[in-house]
Motif scaffolding. Structure first.
Motif, short mmCIF file in Angstrom:
data_model
loop_
_atom_site.label_atom_id
_atom_site.label_comp_id
_atom_site.label_asym_id
_atom_site.label_seq_id
_atom_site.Cartn_x
_atom_site.Cartn_y
_atom_site.Cartn_z
N ARG A 189 1.93 -4.32 -5.40
CA ARG A 189 2.25 -3.00 -4.86
C ARG A 189 1.00 -2.20 -4.56
O ARG A 189 0.92 -1.51 -3.55
CB ARG A 189 3.14 -2.24 -5.84
N LEU A 190 -0.03 -2.31 -5.41
CA LEU A 190 -1.28 -1.59 -5.20
C LEU A 190 -1.99 -2.09 -3.94
O LEU A 190 -2.45 -1.29 -3.13
CB LEU A 190 -2.20 -1.76 -6.42
N ALA A 218 -0.59 -3.55 -1.38
CA ALA A 218 0.21 -3.15 -0.22
C ALA A 218 0.00 -1.67 0.10
O ALA A 218 -0.07 -1.28 1.26
CB ALA A 218 1.68 -3.44 -0.47
N ALA A 219 -0.13 -0.84 -0.94
CA ALA A 219 -0.35 0.59 -0.72
C ALA A 219 -1.72 0.84 -0.13
O ALA A 219 -1.90 1.76 0.69
CB ALA A 219 -0.20 1.35 -2.03
N GLN A 220 -2.72 0.04 -0.50
CA GLN A 220 -4.05 0.22 0.04
C GLN A 220 -4.12 -0.21 1.50
O GLN A 220 -4.88 0.35 2.28
CB GLN A 220 -5.07 -0.58 -0.77
N ARG A 252 -1.57 0.00 3.60
CA ARG A 252 -0.60 0.76 4.37
C ARG A 252 -1.32 1.68 5.36
O ARG A 252 -2.23 2.39 5.03
CB ARG A 252 0.27 1.60 3.44
#
Length: 88
Positions: free
Chosen positions: A46-47, A49-51, A53
């Motif tokens: 998740r981290l 993917a968030a970076q 985004r």
């Protein structure tokens, strides 16, 4: 009320069990037997993917603004100074 809004012929197939090992979202290989390890791996995905985004590989400055923001010092408000009440 749901039975009134749907027809029996519109849905085909069985049910889907969430969290099953045959899920398409589990592409990272076999799941670890330890739930804490699985949670840590999911948090890392998740981290990452968030970076990523909002960035595209075609952009030559990909991630530059996000890196600048990450290196910026965090805003920490000053502690409140209580006013001393003085009686005359």
């Amino acid at each position: 009320m749901g039975a009134l809004c749907s027809k029996s012929g519109t849905h085909s197939g069985g049910h889907t069990v969430l969290g099953s090992s045959s899920s398409a979202t589990n592409t990272a290989g076999p799941s670890p037997s330890d739930p804490r390890t699985a949670a840590a791996e999911a948090a890392e995905r998740r981290l990452k993917a968030a970076q990523k985004r909002g960035t595209t590989a075609a952009n030559p400055n990909q991630g530059r603004l996000a890196a600048k923001l990450a290196n910026q010092p965090k805003f920490v408000p000053e502690p409140r100074q209580e006013e001393r009440l003085v009686w005359d």
